[in-house]
Design an enzyme around this catalytic site. Structure first.
Site, PDB file in Angstrom:
ATOM      1  N   LYS A 166       0.834  -1.210   0.000  1.00 45.97           N
ATOM      2  CA  LYS A 166       0.000   0.000   0.000  1.00 45.97           C
ATOM      3  C   LYS A 166       0.863   1.252   0.000  1.00 45.97           C
ATOM      4  O   LYS A 166       0.523   2.248  -0.650  1.00 45.97           O
ATOM      5  CB  LYS A 166      -0.934  -0.009   1.219  1.00 45.97           C
ATOM      6  CG  LYS A 166      -2.084  -0.977   1.037  1.00 45.97           C
ATOM      7  CD  LYS A 166      -3.075  -0.924   2.180  1.00 45.97           C
ATOM      8  CE  LYS A 166      -4.255  -1.830   1.849  1.00 45.97           C
ATOM      9  NZ  LYS A 166      -5.196  -1.937   2.982  1.00 45.97           N
ATOM     10  N   CYS A 271      -5.333   6.819  28.566  1.00 48.85           N
ATOM     11  CA  CYS A 271      -5.874   7.459  29.767  1.00 48.85           C
ATOM     12  C   CYS A 271      -7.251   6.914  30.141  1.00 48.85           C
ATOM     13  O   CYS A 271      -7.601   6.797  31.303  1.00 48.85           O
ATOM     14  CB  CYS A 271      -5.977   8.972  29.566  1.00 48.85           C
ATOM     15  SG  CYS A 271      -4.466   9.868  29.969  1.00 48.85           S
ATOM     16  N   CYS A 292     -15.904  -9.847   9.637  1.00 49.30           N
ATOM     17  CA  CYS A 292     -15.128  -9.110  10.640  1.00 49.30           C
ATOM     18  C   CYS A 292     -15.570  -7.655  10.681  1.00 49.30           C
ATOM     19  O   CYS A 292     -15.827  -7.103  11.720  1.00 49.30           O
ATOM     20  CB  CYS A 292     -13.650  -9.156  10.315  1.00 49.30           C
ATOM     21  SG  CYS A 292     -12.817 -10.584  10.989  1.00 49.30           S
ATOM     22  N   CYS A 350       3.021   8.946  29.534  1.00 47.16           N
ATOM     23  CA  CYS A 350       1.920   9.912  29.644  1.00 47.16           C
ATOM     24  C   CYS A 350       2.033  10.672  30.957  1.00 47.16           C
ATOM     25  O   CYS A 350       1.887  11.895  31.004  1.00 47.16           O
ATOM     26  CB  CYS A 350       0.572   9.190  29.547  1.00 47.16           C
ATOM     27  SG  CYS A 350      -0.846  10.238  29.921  1.00 47.16           S
TER      28      CYS A 350
END
Ligand SMILES: [Zn+2]
Lengths: 456, 174
Positions: A166, A271, A292, A350
């Site tokens: 791709k 988070c 799917c 984070c």
């Protein structure tokens, strides 16, 4: 595993491709010439002149084909500077008009920006094309997949590209559309240890704009279709302190969303459980047997459009940049909200970014104050036009629903039409019993041997 | 545990739980996690053998324990169908589960993503997320692969998409 096409590499390949095309053309011309000769001998061998007319007609058709075969493919050359001149041959005139109209201050800045697109599927490929047509400076494309016929219900890829990776197919098309864009193709899976390392180092590489602060890219766009890859993008961006945008289309193809993530400032992807737009279709009535995921070029095109619009607004600094924008196509409903980081986030990087963000607060406040004072000064000097009040971009917080992204937060705190895709992890409990029962062996090599023995 | 059959449930509860939250980029804590993975896999394999339900072989394909390969099999109408099994431990493990691949079945069923990754039920990811970091490779096989094989192999065999290896030109044991 991966291959990286810088501009120079891509150009060499183009030349090769071009000479191959030329070769084909020469062969075709030779063949057509031969057909003409054959027809000529046929004509002369015929005794009955009444048969000459259809042969003449055939010959003139072949001659027409020969001239068609000679016409070369049109390729535009590179443009050194973006011009605002309105002429047919200027690919940027309509974009530069944004500057003339006062929508964008400095459109040409777009050529300085690098955008990384992870996932070159139904959303990512269209986003890449949009940015290419906008004249973005550089695009980094990541995907491990190949083009398949099953992708043809979506935009961008063409049937003759089936079997190509791709990323390579995208580079082929995009470099044709706009040769000014620097394109890099990375065929890899970012969730594996090796792929992730290459992903990180490619984002860090600053060759394109050495003076840029932070990483080597201005924005990362996540256009992947699974939670695992999104978490990998989140991990990389938290570690690199890299602003990114997440996008998604639901598996039933009727809703989607985009989200802006600024490490430390807004909630990261870990988070809180991922937030998705409820399609309004009852999960129990949704028939999943035998498939799917579904996909529609429309929903994917809309989400790609929203994503690139938000990207342009962020990079070129105009309009309001959305932190979260949902799209429910069944109801034509667009919920918005913003999420603050979770102080108990499970992602260590984070938490580090959150700490830095809090520490930088005094500096941020001072900068904001200076900016406001400068704007106030400007406002007193230049009398405002009556409808200039719309230019003062005061974000109306009341319109946005703010949510603390605490993992344990109640689901009903979410705005209408949004829902969490996954539950939060249960309160972390240690199970000493489970550990001690088999804790007699604590050597990795021993354990490996023990499993091998069972496998034998 | 809504949506799971009682058999899967009772098996699951007997697999030792893990305690260390660490992924392949976490150095020493990953080694600790790896030990726990082995313990759970050993216990699960032993349990399957003693219950006469042995159905997979798996071992680390590299010293770091980030890539795993093996075999799994399923018995349908008294015939055994065996497949190669492989997966990588993702960088964000154990927050995200390994994506189990059966490369030989790639393109043979809709219940698969590109590259032969099995398509898990709507129940798998929520349960995995809820139990992070206590679930490991053994749990992923029990909750992800076992129900997938039970649901898909009979359909693949009955529709003729896969043939038993004794049935002339087979593609199942290539
Ligand atoms: Zn976070």
């Amino acid at each position: 595993m991966h291959r990286c096409d810088r501009r120079d590499v891509a150009e060499e390949e183009e030349e090769e491709e071009f000479s191959l095309a030329q070769k084909k053309q020469l062969v075709m011309e030779a063949e057509l010439k031969q057909v003409l000769n054959d027809l000529d001998s046929l004509k002369h061998s015929l005794l009955d002149p009444s048969h000459h007319a259809p042969i003449d007609k055939l010959q003139s058709r072949i001659e027409h084909l020969t001239t068609l075969a000679k016409s070369e493919p049109v390729r535009r050359s590179k443009v050194k500077d973006m011009s605002a001149e309105v002429v047919d041959s200027n690919p940027y005139s309509r974009l530069m008009a944004l500057q003339r109209m006062g929508i964008v201050q400095n459109y040409e800045r777009i050529r300085e920006f690098s955008v990384a697109i992870v996932g070159i599927g139904g959303v990512g490929s269209v986003a890449a094309e949009m940015l290419t047509r906008c004249g973005i400076g550089r695009l980094l494309l990541y995907d491990y997949d190949k083009v398949e016929l099953a992708n043809m219900n979506r935009l961008f890829f063409r049937p003759e590209q089936v079997g190509m990776t791709k990323t390579d197919a995208a580079v082929q098309t995009l470099s044709d559309i706009n040769p000014d864009v620097v394109l890099e193709s990375y065929t890899l899976n970012i969730t594996t240890v090796q792929g992730f390392e290459t992903f990180m180092s490619s984002l860090k590489n600053k060759y394109f704009r050495p003076a840029k602060e932070g990483s080597g890219v201005d924005l990362v766009l996540s256009c992947v279709d699974n939670y695992e890859a999104r978490m990998a993008v989140n991990q990389a961006c938290n570690e690199l302190n890299q602003t990114w945008m997440e996008s998604g289309v639901s598996e039933d193809a009727v809703s989607g969303h985009i989200q802006l993530l600024i490490p430390g400032e807004t909630a990261c992807f870990a988070c809180a459980p991922p937030l998705v737009v409820a399609s309004g279709v009852d999960e129990r009535t949704l028939k999943r047997e035998g498939v799917c995921a579904a996909s529609l070029p429309t929903t994917m095109g809309v989400v790609a459009g929203l994503l690139v619009q938000n990207t342009l607004k962020l990079l070129l600094q105009f309009g309001h940049v959305s932190l979260y924008l949902g799209y429910n196509s069944l109801k034509d409903y667009f919920p918005t909200m913003e999420m603050r980081p979770n102080p108990q986030c499970s992602n260590a990087a984070c938490l580090e970014r959150q700490k830095e963000y809090i520490l930088a607060k005094p500096a941020r406040d001072a900068a904001a104050k200076t900016k406001m004072e400068a704007e106030a000064l400007l406002a007193t000097e230049i009398p405002l036009h009556a409808d200039n009040e719309w230019n003062i971009s005061v974000v109306d917080d009341s319109e946005l629903e703010k949510t603390y992204a605490t993992g344990s937060g109640p689901a009903d705190a979410l705005p209408e039409g949004l829902t969490h895709e996954l539950p939060s992890a249960d309160e972390f409990q240690k199970f000493p019993d489970a550990d001690t029962t088999t804790a007699t062996i604590d050597d990795l090599e021993e354990l490996r041997k023990q499993l091998d023995a069972l496998n034998a | 545990m809504e949506g799971w059959d009682p058999n899967t449930k009772s098996t699951l509860t007997q697999i030792p739980l893990l305690a260390t939250k660490a992924g392949p980029r976490d150095g020493a804590t990953w080694t600790q996690r790896l030990k726990e993975e082995y313990k759970a896999l050993i216990a699960y394999t032993q349990m399957n053998k003693s219950n006469d339900n042995d159905w997979f072989r798996i071992s680390a394909a590299n010293p770091e324990g980030t890539r795993w390969t093996g075999k799994c099999w399923y018995v349908h109408n008294l015939l055994k169908y065996e497949f190669d099994l492989q997966f990588d431990i993702p960088v964000t493990y154990p927050s995200t589960a390994p994506e189990i691949e059966l490369p030989q079945l790639d393109g043979k069923t809709q219940k698969m993503y590109r590259g032969g990754k099995i398509c898990l039920t709507v129940h798998f990811k929520p349960l995995w997320a809820k139990n992070c970091p206590r679930f490991g490779i053994a749990h992923a096989l029990c909750l992800g692969l076992a129900p997938w094989l039970a649901a898909e192999i009979p359909i693949l065999v009955d529709s003729g998409m896969i043939k038993h290896k004794d049935d002339a030109t087979s593609s199942t044991d290539s």
